[in-house]
Write a protein that holds these residues in place. Structure first.
Motif, PDB file in Angstrom:
ATOM      1  N   LEU A  19      63.976  22.829-118.818  1.00 50.27           N
ATOM      2  CA  LEU A  19      64.792  24.029-118.836  1.00 50.27           C
ATOM      3  C   LEU A  19      65.228  24.131-120.441  1.00 50.27           C
ATOM      4  CD1 LEU A  19      66.630  23.446-115.551  1.00 50.27           C
ATOM      5  CD2 LEU A  19      64.901  25.072-116.066  1.00 50.27           C
ATOM      6  N   LYS A  20      64.584  23.594-121.373  1.00 52.56           N
ATOM      7  CA  LYS A  20      65.091  23.903-122.680  1.00 52.56           C
ATOM      8  C   LYS A  20      65.278  25.164-123.147  1.00 52.56           C
ATOM      9  CE  LYS A  20      63.736  22.124-127.458  1.00 52.56           C
ATOM     10  NZ  LYS A  20      62.769  21.362-128.213  1.00 52.56           N
ATOM     11  N   ILE A  21      66.321  25.592-123.881  1.00 44.09           N
ATOM     12  CA  ILE A  21      66.673  26.876-124.427  1.00 44.09           C
ATOM     13  C   ILE A  21      65.585  26.668-125.532  1.00 44.09           C
ATOM     14  CG2 ILE A  21      68.168  28.407-125.413  1.00 44.09           C
ATOM     15  CD1 ILE A  21      68.605  27.853-122.812  1.00 44.09           C
ATOM     16  N   MET A  22      64.961  28.179-125.737  1.00 50.13           N
ATOM     17  CA  MET A  22      64.095  28.130-126.888  1.00 50.13           C
ATOM     18  C   MET A  22      64.849  29.056-127.815  1.00 50.13           C
ATOM     19  SD  MET A  22      61.577  26.341-125.737  1.00 50.13           S
ATOM     20  CE  MET A  22      59.989  26.688-126.987  1.00 50.13           C
ATOM     21  N   THR A  23      64.440  28.763-129.173  1.00 52.79           N
ATOM     22  CA  THR A  23      64.772  29.794-130.169  1.00 52.79           C
ATOM     23  C   THR A  23      63.668  30.286-130.992  1.00 52.79           C
ATOM     24  OG1 THR A  23      65.039  28.194-131.901  1.00 52.79           O
ATOM     25  CG2 THR A  23      66.989  28.624-130.430  1.00 52.79           C
ATOM     26  N   LYS A  24      63.656  30.991-131.616  1.00 58.58           N
ATOM     27  CA  LYS A  24      62.507  31.519-132.665  1.00 58.58           C
ATOM     28  C   LYS A  24      61.742  30.605-133.478  1.00 58.58           C
ATOM     29  CE  LYS A  24      60.858  35.562-135.147  1.00 58.58           C
ATOM     30  NZ  LYS A  24      61.317  36.810-135.806  1.00 58.58           N
ATOM     31  N   GLU A  25      62.732  29.412-133.743  1.00 53.24           N
ATOM     32  CA  GLU A  25      62.118  28.710-134.545  1.00 53.24           C
ATOM     33  C   GLU A  25      61.544  27.436-133.808  1.00 53.24           C
ATOM     34  OE1 GLU A  25      65.311  29.890-134.759  1.00 53.24           O
ATOM     35  OE2 GLU A  25      64.786  30.881-136.546  1.00 53.24           O
ATOM     36  N   ASN A  26      61.822  27.131-132.665  1.00 56.19           N
ATOM     37  CA  ASN A  26      61.143  25.925-132.037  1.00 56.19           C
ATOM     38  C   ASN A  26      60.419  26.403-130.843  1.00 56.19           C
ATOM     39  OD1 ASN A  26      63.058  26.808-129.963  1.00 56.19           O
ATOM     40  ND2 ASN A  26      63.940  24.848-129.723  1.00 56.19           N
ATOM     41  N   PHE A  27      59.738  27.714-130.832  1.00 55.90           N
ATOM     42  CA  PHE A  27      58.752  28.120-129.658  1.00 55.90           C
ATOM     43  C   PHE A  27      57.596  27.337-129.825  1.00 55.90           C
ATOM     44  CE2 PHE A  27      60.085  32.887-129.670  1.00 55.90           C
ATOM     45  CZ  PHE A  27      60.891  32.698-128.563  1.00 55.90           C
ATOM     46  N   ASP A  28      57.176  26.859-128.917  1.00 59.23           N
ATOM     47  CA  ASP A  28      55.981  25.876-128.790  1.00 59.23           C
ATOM     48  C   ASP A  28      54.769  27.235-128.442  1.00 59.23           C
ATOM     49  OD1 ASP A  28      55.901  27.123-126.055  1.00 59.23           O
ATOM     50  OD2 ASP A  28      55.184  25.366-125.390  1.00 59.23           O
ATOM     51  N   ASN A  33      52.104  32.387-127.396  1.00 59.48           N
ATOM     52  CA  ASN A  33      51.044  33.285-126.784  1.00 59.48           C
ATOM     53  C   ASN A  33      51.510  33.959-125.508  1.00 59.48           C
ATOM     54  OD1 ASN A  33      48.808  31.820-128.432  1.00 59.48           O
ATOM     55  ND2 ASN A  33      48.536  30.142-127.016  1.00 59.48           N
ATOM     56  N   GLN A  34      52.237  33.443-124.833  1.00 60.16           N
ATOM     57  CA  GLN A  34      52.650  34.285-123.738  1.00 60.16           C
ATOM     58  C   GLN A  34      53.463  35.628-124.158  1.00 60.16           C
ATOM     59  OE1 GLN A  34      55.010  31.781-120.782  1.00 60.16           O
ATOM     60  NE2 GLN A  34      53.295  30.634-120.242  1.00 60.16           N
ATOM     61  N   LEU A  35      54.369  35.286-124.991  1.00 57.89           N
ATOM     62  CA  LEU A  35      54.903  36.641-125.763  1.00 57.89           C
ATOM     63  C   LEU A  35      53.901  37.672-126.176  1.00 57.89           C
ATOM     64  CD1 LEU A  35      58.075  34.992-127.399  1.00 57.89           C
ATOM     65  CD2 LEU A  35      58.052  36.834-125.549  1.00 57.89           C
ATOM     66  N   LYS A  36      52.867  37.228-126.785  1.00 62.62           N
ATOM     67  CA  LYS A  36      51.968  37.997-127.612  1.00 62.62           C
ATOM     68  C   LYS A  36      51.120  38.633-125.989  1.00 62.62           C
ATOM     69  CE  LYS A  36      47.381  37.549-129.911  1.00 62.62           C
ATOM     70  NZ  LYS A  36      46.399  36.951-130.335  1.00 62.62           N
ATOM     71  N   ILE A  37      50.829  38.100-125.265  1.00 67.58           N
ATOM     72  CA  ILE A  37      50.360  38.595-123.753  1.00 67.58           C
ATOM     73  C   ILE A  37      51.357  39.520-123.332  1.00 67.58           C
ATOM     74  CG2 ILE A  37      49.344  38.213-121.607  1.00 67.58           C
ATOM     75  CD1 ILE A  37      47.348  37.328-124.231  1.00 67.58           C
ATOM     76  N   LEU A  38      52.380  39.085-123.357  1.00 71.88           N
ATOM     77  CA  LEU A  38      53.634  39.846-122.497  1.00 71.88           C
ATOM     78  C   LEU A  38      53.422  41.449-123.183  1.00 71.88           C
ATOM     79  CD1 LEU A  38      56.346  37.757-121.694  1.00 71.88           C
ATOM     80  CD2 LEU A  38      55.307  39.320-120.214  1.00 71.88           C
ATOM     81  N   ASN A  39      53.446  41.468-124.828  1.00 74.43           N
ATOM     82  CA  ASN A  39      53.551  42.369-125.486  1.00 74.43           C
ATOM     83  C   ASN A  39      52.252  43.435-125.245  1.00 74.43           C
ATOM     84  OD1 ASN A  39      54.579  44.153-127.709  1.00 74.43           O
ATOM     85  ND2 ASN A  39      52.908  43.535-129.005  1.00 74.43           N
ATOM     86  N   THR A  68      64.702  31.191-122.179  1.00 68.53           N
ATOM     87  CA  THR A  68      65.380  29.845-121.871  1.00 68.53           C
ATOM     88  C   THR A  68      64.681  28.638-121.529  1.00 68.53           C
ATOM     89  OG1 THR A  68      65.397  30.587-119.669  1.00 68.53           O
ATOM     90  CG2 THR A  68      67.089  31.328-120.801  1.00 68.53           C
ATOM     91  N   ARG A  69      63.380  28.691-121.447  1.00 61.81           N
ATOM     92  CA  ARG A  69      62.716  27.535-121.127  1.00 61.81           C
ATOM     93  C   ARG A  69      61.068  28.009-121.347  1.00 61.81           C
ATOM     94  NH1 ARG A  69      60.146  28.116-116.046  1.00 61.81           N
ATOM     95  NH2 ARG A  69      60.987  29.480-114.592  1.00 61.81           N
ATOM     96  N   ILE A  70      60.337  26.783-121.242  1.00 61.69           N
ATOM     97  CA  ILE A  70      58.812  26.984-120.963  1.00 61.69           C
ATOM     98  C   ILE A  70      58.426  27.312-119.874  1.00 61.69           C
ATOM     99  CG2 ILE A  70      56.458  25.801-121.433  1.00 61.69           C
ATOM    100  CD1 ILE A  70      57.909  23.755-123.090  1.00 61.69           C
ATOM    101  N   HIS A  71      57.523  28.545-119.805  1.00 64.22           N
ATOM    102  CA  HIS A  71      57.049  28.898-118.654  1.00 64.22           C
ATOM    103  C   HIS A  71      55.313  28.622-118.419  1.00 64.22           C
ATOM    104  CE1 HIS A  71      60.713  31.417-118.000  1.00 64.22           C
ATOM    105  NE2 HIS A  71      60.662  31.763-119.572  1.00 64.22           N
ATOM    106  N   GLY A 155      61.075  42.222-129.329  1.00 61.24           N
ATOM    107  CA  GLY A 155      60.394  43.584-129.565  1.00 61.24           C
ATOM    108  C   GLY A 155      59.485  43.961-128.433  1.00 61.24           C
ATOM    109  N   ILE A 156      59.674  43.257-127.191  1.00 63.07           N
ATOM    110  CA  ILE A 156      58.771  43.701-126.356  1.00 63.07           C
ATOM    111  C   ILE A 156      59.900  44.373-125.088  1.00 63.07           C
ATOM    112  CG2 ILE A 156      57.450  42.841-124.308  1.00 63.07           C
ATOM    113  CD1 ILE A 156      56.872  40.422-126.062  1.00 63.07           C
ATOM    114  N   THR A 157      59.256  45.376-124.512  1.00 61.07           N
ATOM    115  CA  THR A 157      59.873  46.105-123.672  1.00 61.07           C
ATOM    116  C   THR A 157      59.432  46.091-122.226  1.00 61.07           C
ATOM    117  OG1 THR A 157      58.756  48.368-123.774  1.00 61.07           O
ATOM    118  CG2 THR A 157      60.795  48.021-125.074  1.00 61.07           C
TER     119      THR A 157
END
Length: 199
Positions: A19-28, A33-39, A68-71, A155-157
């Motif tokens: 449940l690790k909180i993710m920041t822009k700096e420590n995105f795995d 990739n998931q954020l890219k696909i979500l967009n 908030t975490r890895i999905h 940047g994703i809605t």
């Protein structure tokens, strides 16, 4: 499998712990990739003038406005009437269909792209105007499940399933004997906090 669980469950993928909180700096890489696909999904649904609502862990993250975490995957809902159009559009956009087990084929479609798994469940209304998953009348969703509120994340809605429905789903899975997952308990805790402040 518990008989009621068979009725309520979706064809789910295995989920990682943590449940690790993710920041822009420590995105795995997986999260990026998931954020890219979500967009991409958000853009496709918008261009096709189709509504969708996030559910699961990504719905919580959009409500909170932070990762908030890895999905393990991306879960979303749309209307059953959109199925043929969205399946055709996603395939044309390079998404590969991931076969769904027979009991679930009329209520969801699964896709994969760039090692990101996407599960789309389909909603409809029954003869009594209750919101349900397609061909699953035993599970009536809350009237306010389809929230009109639009959230923004990196940047994703996207719209999300209402927090009350997200919490109710977690409770149902626990009541019908779904194996305990630490992330579910944490999600329920977060959802209760969200609802305490939800407008």
């Amino acid at each position: 499998m518990h008989s009621i669980l068979k009725l309520f469950a979706l064809d789910s993928l295995k989920s990682p712990g943590g449940l690790k909180i993710m920041t822009k700096e420590n995105f795995d890489l997986e999260t990026k990739n998931q954020l890219k696909i979500l967009n991409e999904l958000s853009t496709i649904f918008k261009n096709e003038n189709l509504d969708f609502w996030l559910r699961g862990g990504w719905a919580i993250d959009f409500i909170l406005g932070k990762v908030t975490r890895i999905h393990s995957d991306i879960d979303l809902c749309t209307w059953i009437t959109n199925r043929e159009k969205i399946e055709h559009t996603l395939i044309h956009a390079g998404f590969k269909e991931d076969p769904v087990n027979e009991p679930f084929r009329n209520r969801q479609s699964d896709f994969v792209k760039e090692n990101v798994y996407i599960s789309i469940c389909y909603l409809t209304y029954d003869r009594n105007n209750n919101l349900i998953l397609n061909e699953l009348p035993e599970w009536v969703w809350r009237e306010e499940s389809l929230s009109p509120k639009i959230y923004h994340l990196h940047g994703i809605t996207a719209k999300t399933i209402h927090p009350k429905q997200l919490l109710e789903e977690k409770k149902i899975y626990r009541e019908i004997g779904r194996p305990h997952r630490k992330k579910d308990e944490e999600s329920m805790r977060i959802l209760r906090q969200i609802l305490a402040e939800y407008e």
